[in-house]
Design a protein around this motif. Structure first.
Motif, PDB file in Angstrom:
ATOM      1  N   HIS A  72       0.872  -1.171   0.000  1.00 48.53           N
ATOM      2  CA  HIS A  72       0.000   0.000   0.000  1.00 48.53           C
ATOM      3  C   HIS A  72       0.911   1.223   0.000  1.00 48.53           C
ATOM      4  O   HIS A  72       1.803   1.336   0.832  1.00 48.53           O
ATOM      5  N   LYS A  73       0.676   2.127  -0.928  1.00 47.32           N
ATOM      6  CA  LYS A  73       1.507   3.323  -1.050  1.00 47.32           C
ATOM      7  C   LYS A  73       0.696   4.560  -0.697  1.00 47.32           C
ATOM      8  O   LYS A  73      -0.469   4.677  -1.078  1.00 47.32           O
ATOM      9  N   LEU A  74       1.333   5.469   0.032  1.00 42.84           N
ATOM     10  CA  LEU A  74       0.705   6.744   0.350  1.00 42.84           C
ATOM     11  C   LEU A  74       1.768   7.785   0.572  1.00 42.84           C
ATOM     12  O   LEU A  74       2.915   7.458   0.858  1.00 42.84           O
ATOM     13  N   ASN A  75       1.380   9.050   0.423  1.00 40.01           N
ATOM     14  CA  ASN A  75       2.364  10.123   0.617  1.00 40.01           C
ATOM     15  C   ASN A  75       2.015  11.038   1.782  1.00 40.01           C
ATOM     16  O   ASN A  75       2.694  12.022   2.004  1.00 40.01           O
ATOM     17  N   VAL A  92       8.014  -0.929   4.219  1.00 40.87           N
ATOM     18  CA  VAL A  92       8.890  -1.664   3.324  1.00 40.87           C
ATOM     19  C   VAL A  92       9.999  -0.769   2.787  1.00 40.87           C
ATOM     20  O   VAL A  92      11.165  -1.145   2.779  1.00 40.87           O
ATOM     21  N   ARG A  93       9.616   0.420   2.346  1.00 35.18           N
ATOM     22  CA  ARG A  93      10.610   1.335   1.783  1.00 35.18           C
ATOM     23  C   ARG A  93       9.987   2.720   1.588  1.00 35.18           C
ATOM     24  O   ARG A  93       8.783   2.880   1.675  1.00 35.18           O
ATOM     25  N   LEU A  94      10.856   3.674   1.291  1.00 34.21           N
ATOM     26  CA  LEU A  94      10.442   5.005   0.866  1.00 34.21           C
ATOM     27  C   LEU A  94      10.784   5.124  -0.606  1.00 34.21           C
ATOM     28  O   LEU A  94      11.859   4.720  -1.027  1.00 34.21           O
ATOM     29  N   GLU A  95       9.868   5.671  -1.373  1.00 31.56           N
ATOM     30  CA  GLU A  95      10.129   5.914  -2.793  1.00 31.56           C
ATOM     31  C   GLU A  95      10.209   7.408  -3.015  1.00 31.56           C
ATOM     32  O   GLU A  95       9.407   8.164  -2.484  1.00 31.56           O
ATOM     33  N   VAL A 128       5.804   3.135   1.470  1.00 35.70           N
ATOM     34  CA  VAL A 128       5.296   1.850   0.974  1.00 35.70           C
ATOM     35  C   VAL A 128       5.235   0.886   2.157  1.00 35.70           C
ATOM     36  O   VAL A 128       6.255   0.589   2.781  1.00 35.70           O
ATOM     37  N   PHE A 129       4.023   0.403   2.445  1.00 37.32           N
ATOM     38  CA  PHE A 129       3.792  -0.509   3.559  1.00 37.32           C
ATOM     39  C   PHE A 129       3.386  -1.883   3.046  1.00 37.32           C
ATOM     40  O   PHE A 129       2.710  -2.000   2.022  1.00 37.32           O
ATOM     41  N   ASP A 130       3.782  -2.903   3.781  1.00 35.63           N
ATOM     42  CA  ASP A 130       3.316  -4.260   3.518  1.00 35.63           C
ATOM     43  C   ASP A 130       1.880  -4.353   4.033  1.00 35.63           C
ATOM     44  O   ASP A 130       1.606  -3.994   5.173  1.00 35.63           O
ATOM     45  N   ASP A 131       0.981  -4.809   3.184  1.00 29.28           N
ATOM     46  CA  ASP A 131      -0.439  -4.892   3.537  1.00 29.28           C
ATOM     47  C   ASP A 131      -1.027  -6.215   3.039  1.00 29.28           C
ATOM     48  O   ASP A 131      -1.918  -6.237   2.200  1.00 29.28           O
TER      49      ASP A 131
END
Length: 84
Positions: A10-13, A29-32, A42-45
């Motif tokens: 799941h991605k959010l800003n 998980v990471r930052l983009e 970016v989160f693991d969902d």
């Protein structure tokens, strides 16, 4: 044969929503980054519960330990500014 878990992301800003998700236990998980000044978290969902959690946040149905919240604010700010 091994059972391989497929990662759903799941991605959010939104910074404070990211802090909330990290505080309630979603793995970051990471930052983009792109050419703009924005960072995408970016989160693991795997169970697709992020949207429910964000709705609970907006409906004021979530309580988070204050110390955990502050530690996660500081951690994410550090990760943004040090590009980790």
């Amino acid at each position: 044969m091994k059972n391989i878990k497929k990662m759903k992301e799941h991605k959010l800003n939104d910074f404070y929503q990211a802090v909330l998700l990290k505080s309630v236990g979603f793995p970051l998980v990471r930052l983009e980054r792109d050419d703009s000044r924005y960072v995408v978290f970016v989160f693991d969902d795997p169970e697709e519960k992020v949207n429910d959690t964000i709705n609970d946040y907006w409906n004021r149905n979530i309580q988070v330990d204050a110390r955990t919240l502050i530690e996660n604010i500081n951690e994410l700010k550090t990760r943004i500014h040090t590009k980790i």
